[in-house]
Design an enzyme around this catalytic site. Structure first.
Site, mmCIF file in Angstrom:
data_model
loop_
_atom_site.group_PDB
_atom_site.id
_atom_site.type_symbol
_atom_site.label_atom_id
_atom_site.label_comp_id
_atom_site.label_asym_id
_atom_site.label_seq_id
_atom_site.Cartn_x
_atom_site.Cartn_y
_atom_site.Cartn_z
ATOM 1 N N ARG A 207 -5.674 -7.495 -3.852
ATOM 2 C CA ARG A 207 -4.675 -8.525 -3.541
ATOM 3 C C ARG A 207 -5.367 -9.875 -3.368
ATOM 4 O O ARG A 207 -4.906 -10.889 -3.880
ATOM 5 C CB ARG A 207 -3.911 -8.170 -2.265
ATOM 6 C CG ARG A 207 -3.079 -6.920 -2.397
ATOM 7 C CD ARG A 207 -2.277 -6.673 -1.107
ATOM 8 N NE ARG A 207 -1.795 -5.314 -1.105
ATOM 9 C CZ ARG A 207 -2.140 -4.379 -0.223
ATOM 10 N NH1 ARG A 207 -2.946 -4.662 0.788
ATOM 11 N NH2 ARG A 207 -1.672 -3.157 -0.328
ATOM 12 N N ASP A 243 11.011 -2.491 -5.977
ATOM 13 C CA ASP A 243 10.641 -1.123 -5.619
ATOM 14 C C ASP A 243 11.911 -0.280 -5.654
ATOM 15 O O ASP A 243 12.984 -0.761 -5.273
ATOM 16 C CB ASP A 243 10.010 -1.047 -4.227
ATOM 17 C CG ASP A 243 9.227 0.241 -4.040
ATOM 18 O OD1 ASP A 243 7.978 0.199 -4.085
ATOM 19 O OD2 ASP A 243 9.862 1.308 -3.871
ATOM 20 N N ASP A 291 1.609 -1.933 -9.962
ATOM 21 C CA ASP A 291 0.853 -1.030 -9.080
ATOM 22 C C ASP A 291 1.653 0.253 -8.872
ATOM 23 O O ASP A 291 2.108 0.548 -7.763
ATOM 24 C CB ASP A 291 0.570 -1.731 -7.738
ATOM 25 C CG ASP A 291 -0.263 -0.869 -6.807
ATOM 26 O OD1 ASP A 291 -0.947 0.052 -7.293
ATOM 27 O OD2 ASP A 291 -0.237 -1.109 -5.581
ATOM 28 N N CYS A 331 -3.764 4.550 -9.993
ATOM 29 C CA CYS A 331 -4.445 5.230 -8.886
ATOM 30 C C CYS A 331 -4.562 6.724 -9.163
ATOM 31 O O CYS A 331 -4.743 7.519 -8.253
ATOM 32 C CB CYS A 331 -3.741 4.951 -7.562
ATOM 33 S SG CYS A 331 -2.016 5.399 -7.557
HETATM 34 N N1 SAH Z 1 1.887 -2.285 -4.458
HETATM 35 C C1 SAH Z 1 2.036 -1.614 -3.174
HETATM 36 C C2 SAH Z 1 1.848 -0.116 -3.267
HETATM 37 C C3 SAH Z 1 2.687 0.564 -4.305
HETATM 38 S S1 SAH Z 1 2.930 2.267 -4.052
HETATM 39 C C4 SAH Z 1 1.083 -2.250 -2.182
HETATM 40 O O1 SAH Z 1 0.247 -3.084 -2.558
HETATM 41 O O2 SAH Z 1 1.174 -1.924 -1.000
HETATM 42 C C5 SAH Z 1 4.065 2.672 -5.291
HETATM 43 C C6 SAH Z 1 5.504 2.284 -5.009
HETATM 44 O O3 SAH Z 1 6.227 2.485 -6.219
HETATM 45 C C7 SAH Z 1 6.216 3.088 -3.949
HETATM 46 O O4 SAH Z 1 6.669 2.229 -2.948
HETATM 47 C C8 SAH Z 1 7.419 3.745 -4.675
HETATM 48 O O5 SAH Z 1 8.626 3.675 -3.920
HETATM 49 C C9 SAH Z 1 7.557 2.857 -5.890
HETATM 50 N N2 SAH Z 1 8.118 3.469 -7.112
HETATM 51 C C10 SAH Z 1 7.851 4.669 -7.647
HETATM 52 N N3 SAH Z 1 8.480 4.813 -8.840
HETATM 53 C C11 SAH Z 1 9.166 3.660 -9.057
HETATM 54 C C12 SAH Z 1 9.994 3.162 -10.119
HETATM 55 N N4 SAH Z 1 10.226 3.902 -11.202
HETATM 56 N N5 SAH Z 1 10.524 1.929 -10.001
HETATM 57 C C13 SAH Z 1 10.267 1.172 -8.906
HETATM 58 N N6 SAH Z 1 9.489 1.579 -7.893
HETATM 59 C C14 SAH Z 1 8.933 2.797 -7.953
#
Ligand code: SAH
Length: 387
Positions: A207, A243, A291, A331
């Site tokens: 970040r 999200d 992400d 990840c």
């Molecule tokens: N970028 C965040 C962490 C992401 S974790 C940070 O920096 O803290 C991954 C996220 O993707 C989760 O919150 C999950 O709810 C979301 N997610 C999973 N599949 C998804 C989709 N198809 N569309 C949107 N969000 C999704």
């Protein structure tokens, strides 16, 4: 006789690579109970080292020492914990939430400890670390004097060990919400129910890095509690955070308000659908973050996972304005660095754009990679510029 496990010749070869995991198929004999700290022998009785033994998981042994000496006892756990803590201290992390113990990478396999201000969150992910939970608790209280320790053992991998799912306070008390600071951003972390141990601590440095390039209109995809959106928003004119979880979106809004950041538009939507919509609508962004959660949870899921990564990267590259920045992550440890690079390359080819890589990054330094255990290198992050 101490609990003893004998390896096959292949098991001995495996141990020689420095890897800490030995699979059940490489065991010749086990005179031990699940959860024991065992002596590990070669086929002719030569000592290999000591290990955590599981009678359920395919990962039957996690090596903790090498050679003939029998030293795996509380004094060793204390030394390993103290080393891990000293290393984190030396990093001078500009945050009040970070990882203190990263399992294998701290030679404490299957033990996770994160700090959230005055509180600790612990995970014991194998039969032995689980059995030793009272010992970790005692040592951590002694070394760190936390106000409370929460155990977040509601993790799927524990099933593979035959362990149950539970969340419990094992020391002091832990509030429902804990305020933590990550750089300039303040979050309210939900240690009892948030993903991982509350927040995605492994992306902290990515970040920070991304903030150096962020500009113009920002789109933060898979935003969770707004990690990237809130760190990058001060550098951008407009921020959209997406999200699929309503609860996550509520947290993004609350965190934005908490930090006095007013230009964050948080939307509960599916990223795949929304990228397609944006593409149809001729929208343009200057900075996009991808992400996603681990699409490849195992090797069999890899082809579909790669198709998923390619799709979002392709769409994002199309949506970026020239000179725009893409911060793209995976990840899944099954998706290695080279493979991930190929996915982005092939997305760029299909999008008919030229891109340059500005930075190749990984998980933050408090989550180091143990070179002999490739599985500990799970997070890859590319910062890419569209020409
Ligand atoms: N970028 C965040 C962490 C992401 S974790 C940070 O920096 O803290 C991954 C996220 O993707 C989760 O919150 C999950 O709810 C979301 N997610 C999973 N599949 C998804 C989709 N198809 N569309 C949107 N969000 C999704």
């Amino acid at each position: 006789m101490p609990p003893t496990v004998t390896l096959t010749p292949r098991g001995v070869e495996r141990a020689k690579t420095g890897h800490l995991w030995i699979y059940r198929s490489d065991l010749a004999d086990a005179q031990a109970e699940g959860g024991d700290v065992v002596q590990v022998m070669g086929p002719r009785g030569r000592p290999v080292g000591e290990a955590f033994y599981s009678d359920r998981s395919q990962i039957a042994l996690r090596l903790i020492t090498r050679g003939t000496d029998r030293i795996a006892d509380e004094a060793l756990w204390r030394t390993r914990l103290a080393n891990a803590l000293r290393f984190r201290e030396s990093l001078a992390i500009d945050a009040t939430a970070y990882r203190l113990v990263h399992g294998e990478s701290d030679l404490l396999p299957s033990l996770i400890v994160d700090r959230y201000g005055d509180y600790l969150v612990m995970q014991t992910l194998s039969q032995t670390t689980d059995r030793l939970l009272p010992v970790w608790t005692r040592l951590l209280v002694d070394l760190l004097k936390p106000a409370g320790i929460l155990v977040r053992n509601d993790v799927r991998v524990r099933k593979l060990e035959g362990l149950d799912s539970k969340v419990e306070v094992v020391h002091g008390s832990v509030p429902e919400r804990v305020e933590v600071r990550d750089g300039r951003v303040r979050y309210e972390a939900d240690l009892f129910a948030g993903q991982k141990t509350g927040l995605f601590l492994d992306q902290r440095e990515n970040r920070e890095a991304a903030a150096r390039y962020a500009h113009g209109r920002l789109l933060d995809c898979f935003s969770y509690h707004g990690g990237f959106a809130l760190a990058l928003a001060p550098h951008c004119t407009e921020t959209i955070a997406i999200d699929s979880s309503e609860d996550a979106v509520e947290h993004i809004r609350a965190n934005a308000a908490r930090n006095g950041i007013t230009h964050v538009d948080a939307r509960a939507l599916n990223v795949f659908d929304e990228l397609r919509e944006f593409d149809r609508g001729d929208e343009r962004f200057d900075t996009i973050v991808l992400d996603p959660p681990a699409f490849a949870k195992n090797r069999a899921a890899l082809p579909n996972a790669l198709a998923g990564y390619k799709e979002i990267n392709l769409r994002a590259l199309r949506l970026l304005a020239p000179g725009g920045i893409l911060v793209t992550c995976t990840c899944s440890h099954h998706v290695d660095e080279a493979t991930f690079g190929e996915v982005v390359y092939s997305a760029a080819l299909d999008a008919q754009v030229q891109v340059s890589i500005i930075e190749k990054r990984m998980q933050a330094r408090d989550h180091p990679v143990l070179l002999s255990v490739p599985e500990t290198y799970y997070l890859k992050c590319l910062i890419v510029r569209k020409l």
